[in-house]
Design an enzyme around this catalytic site. Structure first.
Site, PDB file in Angstrom:
ATOM      1  N   THR A  70       0.851  -1.194   0.000  1.00  9.64           N
ATOM      2  CA  THR A  70       0.000   0.000   0.000  1.00  9.64           C
ATOM      3  C   THR A  70       0.888   1.246   0.000  1.00  9.64           C
ATOM      4  O   THR A  70       1.963   1.223   0.605  1.00  9.64           O
ATOM      5  CB  THR A  70      -0.883   0.000   1.263  1.00  9.64           C
ATOM      6  OG1 THR A  70      -1.654  -1.203   1.278  1.00  9.64           O
ATOM      7  CG2 THR A  70      -1.832   1.190   1.306  1.00  9.64           C
ATOM      8  N   THR A  94       4.503   4.703  -3.282  1.00  7.56           N
ATOM      9  CA  THR A  94       5.564   4.038  -4.058  1.00  7.56           C
ATOM     10  C   THR A  94       4.992   2.814  -4.773  1.00  7.56           C
ATOM     11  O   THR A  94       5.345   2.524  -5.925  1.00  7.56           O
ATOM     12  CB  THR A  94       6.749   3.650  -3.137  1.00  7.56           C
ATOM     13  OG1 THR A  94       7.009   4.729  -2.244  1.00  7.56           O
ATOM     14  CG2 THR A  94       8.000   3.374  -3.945  1.00  7.56           C
ATOM     15  N   ASP A 127       6.208  -4.069  -1.725  1.00  5.07           N
ATOM     16  CA  ASP A 127       5.628  -3.055  -0.838  1.00  5.07           C
ATOM     17  C   ASP A 127       6.633  -1.932  -0.577  1.00  5.07           C
ATOM     18  O   ASP A 127       7.847  -2.114  -0.748  1.00  5.07           O
ATOM     19  CB  ASP A 127       5.226  -3.716   0.496  1.00  5.07           C
ATOM     20  CG  ASP A 127       4.229  -2.874   1.295  1.00  5.07           C
ATOM     21  OD1 ASP A 127       3.902  -1.751   0.873  1.00  5.07           O
ATOM     22  OD2 ASP A 127       3.786  -3.362   2.354  1.00  5.07           O
ATOM     23  N   GLY A 128       6.115  -0.804  -0.137  1.00  7.51           N
ATOM     24  CA  GLY A 128       6.946   0.311   0.288  1.00  7.51           C
ATOM     25  C   GLY A 128       7.273   0.187   1.771  1.00  7.51           C
ATOM     26  O   GLY A 128       6.976  -0.832   2.401  1.00  7.51           O
ATOM     27  N   ALA A 129       7.902   1.217   2.324  1.00  7.18           N
ATOM     28  CA  ALA A 129       8.225   1.237   3.756  1.00  7.18           C
ATOM     29  C   ALA A 129       8.429   2.690   4.173  1.00  7.18           C
ATOM     30  O   ALA A 129       8.687   3.561   3.339  1.00  7.18           O
ATOM     31  CB  ALA A 129       9.477   0.421   4.045  1.00  7.18           C
ATOM     32  N   LYS A 173       6.805   0.155   9.036  1.00  8.68           N
ATOM     33  CA  LYS A 173       5.734   0.350   8.075  1.00  8.68           C
ATOM     34  C   LYS A 173       4.455   0.758   8.809  1.00  8.68           C
ATOM     35  O   LYS A 173       4.374   0.628  10.010  1.00  8.68           O
ATOM     36  CB  LYS A 173       5.490  -0.955   7.302  1.00  8.68           C
ATOM     37  CG  LYS A 173       6.633  -1.285   6.348  1.00  8.68           C
ATOM     38  CD  LYS A 173       6.351  -2.503   5.512  1.00  8.68           C
ATOM     39  CE  LYS A 173       4.994  -2.504   4.897  1.00  8.68           C
ATOM     40  NZ  LYS A 173       4.693  -1.282   4.096  1.00  8.68           N
ATOM     41  N   GLY A 174       3.472   1.243   8.032  1.00  6.95           N
ATOM     42  CA  GLY A 174       2.175   1.500   8.632  1.00  6.95           C
ATOM     43  C   GLY A 174       1.694   2.933   8.601  1.00  6.95           C
ATOM     44  O   GLY A 174       0.638   3.237   9.155  1.00  6.95           O
ATOM     45  N   GLY A 192       0.265   4.278   6.288  1.00  6.22           N
ATOM     46  CA  GLY A 192      -1.044   4.210   5.627  1.00  6.22           C
ATOM     47  C   GLY A 192      -2.045   3.343   6.375  1.00  6.22           C
ATOM     48  O   GLY A 192      -3.107   3.025   5.840  1.00  6.22           O
ATOM     49  N   GLU A 202      -0.400  -5.807   5.393  1.00  5.67           N
ATOM     50  CA  GLU A 202       0.918  -5.879   4.761  1.00  5.67           C
ATOM     51  C   GLU A 202       1.763  -6.988   5.384  1.00  5.67           C
ATOM     52  O   GLU A 202       2.412  -7.768   4.676  1.00  5.67           O
ATOM     53  CB  GLU A 202       1.617  -4.523   4.898  1.00  5.67           C
ATOM     54  CG  GLU A 202       0.922  -3.452   4.076  1.00  5.67           C
ATOM     55  CD  GLU A 202       1.428  -2.045   4.326  1.00  5.67           C
ATOM     56  OE1 GLU A 202       1.268  -1.205   3.438  1.00  5.67           O
ATOM     57  OE2 GLU A 202       1.978  -1.775   5.412  1.00  5.67           O
TER      58      GLU A 202
END
Ligand code: 5RP
Length: 245
Positions: free
Chosen positions: A36, A39, A90-92, A103-104, A106, A112
């Site tokens: 999510t 990126t 995934d992004g970070a 992460k998190g 969002g 995730e």
């Protein structure tokens, strides 16, 4: 480091780099987990023009990603129907030199982490602003908490010096509630705290469903730079039932 013609920012560069990594995988991934964030959006917009990508099924980590995948015409699978994935992208918010992540931002950390855990190969895509020496040094560490557990969880975290703040969102009164019904709480990590130990402690508190600390779940990090440049860092996975198989 590779270069391409045309301009792009770090996030797009990381997305292009991830598409390159996927192209190299043999056989091509058929079950792809999708993270999510902005990126990931760049990554999906690059991926949508790849012919081979149309044959895969994509499992979203959040409602936001599910809607985006559908909009872009990808085959969307329900994450509740698949036990393992070929790859997860995934992004970070932060990446440390060991490939450990925060992460998190969002509020999708639970979805995730569930997908990262069940995926055989995890690619993290970030621009270079996300690289840190110490996790928690630039961004708060989010956790997801069962709403009824909030009173004791907040007291417990405050007593441990983690300065918990219930996240409040734009466009809604009250706490930010995740796609899974948990409340997102942001923690400030005092310097010198061992994040691996902290993660274990947080998981031991009843009502904390998941944390945004991702340890031992990274296979590759694509770091994007201005100007369509990126580099790939590779790591040894340490955790996850599928990784041990
Ligand atoms: C969402 C996340 C995102 O992956 C993280 O916040 C990075 O987002 P962006 O790519 O927009 O910077 O953890 O819960």
């Amino acid at each position: 480091m590779l270069g391409l013609s045309g301009g792009c920012g770090g996030k797009r560069s990381a997305g292009i780099g991830a598409v390159e990594l996927l192209r190299e995988r043999s056989p091509p991934p058929r079950r792809v987990g999708v993270g999510t964030g902005s990126t990931v959006r760049e990554f999906l917009s690059e991926l949508s023009s790849e012919e081979w990508a149309a044959d895969a099924v994509y499992y979203p980590s959040s409602r936001d990603s599910a809607l985006l995948l559908a909009e872009l015409g990808f085959n969307v699978g329900h994450p509740g129907t698949v036990a393992s994935l070929d790859v997860y992208v995934d992004g970070a918010d932060e990446v440390d030199p060991y490939g450990r992540l925060v992460k998190g931002r969002g509020a999708a950390l639970l979805g995730e982490k569930m997908l990262a855990y069940r995926s055989r190969y995890n690619i993290i895509i970030v621009d270079d602003s996300k690289l840190v020496d110490v996790l928690g040094s630039k961004k708060p560490v989010p956790i997801e908490v069962v709403p009824d557990a909030l009173p004791h969880v907040l007291v417990e975290l405050e007593s441990r010096g983690l300065h918990p703040r219930v996240r409040r969102g734009s466009g809604k009164d009250g706490p930010v509630v995740s796609d899974w019904g948990g409340v997102i709480v942001d923690l400030t990590i005092p310097s010198g705290v061992n994040v691996e130990e902290l993660d274990i402690v947080l998981h031991s508190i009843p009502g904390i469903v998941e944390t945004g600390i991702f340890i031992g779940l990274t296979d590759a990090v694509v770091v994007g730079y201005e100007g369509c440049k990126w580099k790939v860092e590779r790591y040894q996975r340490r955790r996850g039932i599928l990784a041990r198989a």
